[in-house]
Write a protein that holds these residues in place. Structure first.
Motif, PDB file in Angstrom:
ATOM      1  N   LEU A  17     -45.227 -25.696  50.690  1.00 54.35           N
ATOM      2  CA  LEU A  17     -44.576 -26.086  49.351  1.00 54.35           C
ATOM      3  C   LEU A  17     -44.855 -25.926  48.226  1.00 54.35           C
ATOM      4  O   LEU A  17     -43.951 -26.014  47.335  1.00 54.35           O
ATOM      5  N   LEU A  18     -46.028 -26.689  47.867  1.00 57.09           N
ATOM      6  CA  LEU A  18     -46.518 -26.626  46.765  1.00 57.09           C
ATOM      7  C   LEU A  18     -46.885 -26.194  45.894  1.00 57.09           C
ATOM      8  O   LEU A  18     -46.861 -25.723  44.899  1.00 57.09           O
ATOM      9  N   ASP A  19     -47.446 -24.885  46.804  1.00 54.93           N
ATOM     10  CA  ASP A  19     -47.000 -23.167  46.168  1.00 54.93           C
ATOM     11  C   ASP A  19     -45.658 -22.823  45.310  1.00 54.93           C
ATOM     12  O   ASP A  19     -45.637 -21.744  44.390  1.00 54.93           O
ATOM     13  N   VAL A  20     -44.592 -23.228  46.087  1.00 54.80           N
ATOM     14  CA  VAL A  20     -43.406 -22.697  45.665  1.00 54.80           C
ATOM     15  C   VAL A  20     -43.482 -24.249  44.686  1.00 54.80           C
ATOM     16  O   VAL A  20     -42.513 -22.662  43.306  1.00 54.80           O
ATOM     17  N   PHE A  21     -43.503 -24.839  44.642  1.00 55.21           N
ATOM     18  CA  PHE A  21     -43.331 -26.043  43.201  1.00 55.21           C
ATOM     19  C   PHE A  21     -44.528 -26.106  42.385  1.00 55.21           C
ATOM     20  O   PHE A  21     -43.856 -26.585  40.814  1.00 55.21           O
ATOM     21  N   GLU A 119     -39.458 -35.320  44.010  1.00 51.49           N
ATOM     22  CA  GLU A 119     -39.049 -36.138  43.153  1.00 51.49           C
ATOM     23  C   GLU A 119     -39.418 -36.321  41.734  1.00 51.49           C
ATOM     24  O   GLU A 119     -40.605 -36.069  41.822  1.00 51.49           O
ATOM     25  N   ILE A 120     -38.348 -35.427  41.042  1.00 53.41           N
ATOM     26  CA  ILE A 120     -39.118 -35.548  39.418  1.00 53.41           C
ATOM     27  C   ILE A 120     -38.659 -36.889  38.047  1.00 53.41           C
ATOM     28  O   ILE A 120     -37.638 -37.551  39.134  1.00 53.41           O
ATOM     29  N   LEU A 121     -39.698 -37.483  38.036  1.00 52.46           N
ATOM     30  CA  LEU A 121     -39.624 -38.241  36.970  1.00 52.46           C
ATOM     31  C   LEU A 121     -39.842 -38.020  35.677  1.00 52.46           C
ATOM     32  O   LEU A 121     -40.825 -37.041  35.643  1.00 52.46           O
ATOM     33  N   CYS A 122     -38.541 -37.903  34.396  1.00 46.46           N
ATOM     34  CA  CYS A 122     -38.132 -37.344  33.154  1.00 46.46           C
ATOM     35  C   CYS A 122     -38.723 -38.559  32.371  1.00 46.46           C
ATOM     36  O   CYS A 122     -37.567 -39.000  32.719  1.00 46.46           O
ATOM     37  N   ASP A 123     -38.694 -37.706  30.722  1.00 43.32           N
ATOM     38  CA  ASP A 123     -38.499 -39.047  30.371  1.00 43.32           C
ATOM     39  C   ASP A 123     -36.725 -38.864  29.751  1.00 43.32           C
ATOM     40  O   ASP A 123     -36.726 -39.415  28.224  1.00 43.32           O
ATOM     41  N   ASN A 124     -36.363 -37.463  29.344  1.00 42.45           N
ATOM     42  CA  ASN A 124     -34.768 -37.512  29.265  1.00 42.45           C
ATOM     43  C   ASN A 124     -34.453 -37.024  29.732  1.00 42.45           C
ATOM     44  O   ASN A 124     -35.085 -35.793  30.780  1.00 42.45           O
ATOM     45  N   ASN A 125     -32.944 -36.305  29.847  1.00 41.16           N
ATOM     46  CA  ASN A 125     -32.035 -35.299  29.968  1.00 41.16           C
ATOM     47  C   ASN A 125     -32.416 -34.143  30.443  1.00 41.16           C
ATOM     48  O   ASN A 125     -31.947 -33.452  31.020  1.00 41.16           O
ATOM     49  N   THR A 126     -32.829 -33.694  29.496  1.00 40.84           N
ATOM     50  CA  THR A 126     -33.173 -32.533  28.899  1.00 40.84           C
ATOM     51  C   THR A 126     -34.329 -31.577  29.727  1.00 40.84           C
ATOM     52  O   THR A 126     -33.743 -30.600  29.946  1.00 40.84           O
ATOM     53  N   ASP A 127     -35.801 -32.572  29.860  1.00 42.16           N
ATOM     54  CA  ASP A 127     -36.677 -31.741  31.120  1.00 42.16           C
ATOM     55  C   ASP A 127     -35.450 -32.053  32.701  1.00 42.16           C
ATOM     56  O   ASP A 127     -35.877 -31.153  32.757  1.00 42.16           O
ATOM     57  N   PHE A 128     -34.619 -33.006  32.640  1.00 44.06           N
ATOM     58  CA  PHE A 128     -34.296 -33.275  33.428  1.00 44.06           C
ATOM     59  C   PHE A 128     -33.492 -31.779  34.016  1.00 44.06           C
ATOM     60  O   PHE A 128     -33.359 -31.490  35.326  1.00 44.06           O
ATOM     61  N   ARG A 129     -32.617 -31.330  33.314  1.00 44.69           N
ATOM     62  CA  ARG A 129     -31.975 -30.380  33.373  1.00 44.69           C
ATOM     63  C   ARG A 129     -32.070 -28.995  33.614  1.00 44.69           C
ATOM     64  O   ARG A 129     -32.024 -28.681  34.138  1.00 44.69           O
ATOM     65  N   GLN A 130     -33.874 -29.004  32.583  1.00 43.75           N
ATOM     66  CA  GLN A 130     -34.327 -28.233  32.718  1.00 43.75           C
ATOM     67  C   GLN A 130     -34.865 -28.025  34.344  1.00 43.75           C
ATOM     68  O   GLN A 130     -35.640 -26.542  34.896  1.00 43.75           O
ATOM     69  N   ILE A 131     -35.806 -28.359  34.900  1.00 45.42           N
ATOM     70  CA  ILE A 131     -36.648 -28.754  35.958  1.00 45.42           C
ATOM     71  C   ILE A 131     -35.420 -27.936  37.130  1.00 45.42           C
ATOM     72  O   ILE A 131     -35.695 -27.156  38.096  1.00 45.42           O
ATOM     73  N   LYS A 132     -34.322 -28.592  37.284  1.00 49.79           N
ATOM     74  CA  LYS A 132     -33.061 -28.490  38.198  1.00 49.79           C
ATOM     75  C   LYS A 132     -32.437 -26.611  37.901  1.00 49.79           C
ATOM     76  O   LYS A 132     -32.774 -26.060  38.896  1.00 49.79           O
ATOM     77  N   GLU A 133     -32.985 -26.459  36.259  1.00 54.18           N
ATOM     78  CA  GLU A 133     -33.280 -24.985  36.798  1.00 54.18           C
ATOM     79  C   GLU A 133     -33.504 -24.129  36.638  1.00 54.18           C
ATOM     80  O   GLU A 133     -33.500 -23.031  37.558  1.00 54.18           O
ATOM     81  N   ASN A 134     -34.586 -24.396  37.009  1.00 52.99           N
ATOM     82  CA  ASN A 134     -36.471 -24.106  38.088  1.00 52.99           C
ATOM     83  C   ASN A 134     -36.328 -23.800  39.199  1.00 52.99           C
ATOM     84  O   ASN A 134     -37.014 -22.772  39.790  1.00 52.99           O
ATOM     85  N   ILE A 135     -35.368 -25.081  40.172  1.00 56.31           N
ATOM     86  CA  ILE A 135     -35.546 -24.842  41.402  1.00 56.31           C
ATOM     87  C   ILE A 135     -34.401 -24.432  42.285  1.00 56.31           C
ATOM     88  O   ILE A 135     -34.122 -23.266  43.089  1.00 56.31           O
ATOM     89  N   GLU A 136     -33.211 -24.641  41.417  1.00 57.70           N
ATOM     90  CA  GLU A 136     -31.512 -24.449  42.228  1.00 57.70           C
ATOM     91  C   GLU A 136     -31.451 -22.618  41.947  1.00 57.70           C
ATOM     92  O   GLU A 136     -30.936 -22.495  43.685  1.00 57.70           O
ATOM     93  N   PRO A 137     -31.548 -21.907  41.221  1.00 57.28           N
ATOM     94  CA  PRO A 137     -30.697 -20.590  41.697  1.00 57.28           C
ATOM     95  C   PRO A 137     -32.064 -19.837  42.272  1.00 57.28           C
ATOM     96  O   PRO A 137     -31.156 -18.787  42.941  1.00 57.28           O
TER      97      PRO A 137
END
Length: 189
Positions: A17-21, A119-137
């Motif tokens: 799993l660590l290798d996937v992410f 779980e992902i910790l970010c300091d802004n929403n832009t980073d948060f959305r980019q991470i979601k876009e890295n994973i979900e597709p």
């Protein structure tokens, strides 16, 4: 029954799993319109056992190593038998082990669902959305992990399907940080 038939299975799954992410990245921009990329930042992933990842990062982890944000945390939650995939207890399976040119025969073990949380910790929403876009597709329905299941036959790899549960789009504010954090707990099974 063979003792320790499956050795370090949870560790092997966690490493896969660590290798996937391990390739999560966010772009940092030079301008307010977010059109010119200044740099790309790699997101570190840490393993932990705490229910409250944000608190663990800010109190425990940050004391040992200065922790950059965004940061991801992978936690083993638990496991349970997978009743939908159970077969009769005496079902014998045969696997051909090529290096020894022989068949390995054993009783089918009970299938389990292992649950992890990312779980992902970010300091802004832009980073948060980019991470979601890295994973979900990359999770149309499921993906597969490849692990070496048997220690006595390390050349045999097995594909294990895994799915991402419903992601939480919850934004948690950390009281002791100057900026907030965006938390994205994801059950993974």
């Amino acid at each position: 029954m063979t003792p320790f038939y499956y050795v370090r299975e949870i560790d092997k799954i966690e490493i896969a799993l660590l290798d996937v992410f391990n390739n999560l990245r966010v772009n940092k921009y030079k301008d307010e319109k977010k059109t010119v990329v200044d740099r790309t930042v790699r997101i570190p992933i840490v393993t932990h056992t705490n229910d409250d990842f944000a608190n663990w990062v800010s109190t425990v982890r940050a004391k040992k190593v200065p922790q950059p944000v965004p940061v991801a945390g992978l936690r083993y939650v638990g496991n349970a038998p997978d009743d939908a995939r159970r077969v009769q207890p005496t079902y014998v399976r045969r696997i051909f082990y090529e290096p020894a040119h022989q068949w390995i025969q054993d009783i089918q073990p009970t299938p389990f669902v292992f649950k992890f949380e990312l779980e992902i910790l970010c300091d802004n929403n832009t980073d948060f959305r980019q991470i979601k876009e890295n994973i979900e597709p990359y999770f149309n329905t499921y993906r597969t992990l490849r692990i070496r299941e048997f220690d006595f036959a390390p050349e045999l790899e097995r594909q294990i399907p895994f799915t991402i549960g419903t992601p939480a789009d919850q934004i948690d504010e950390l009281a002791d940080r100057k900026s907030g954090s965006a938390g994205m707990p994801r059950p993974i099974s």
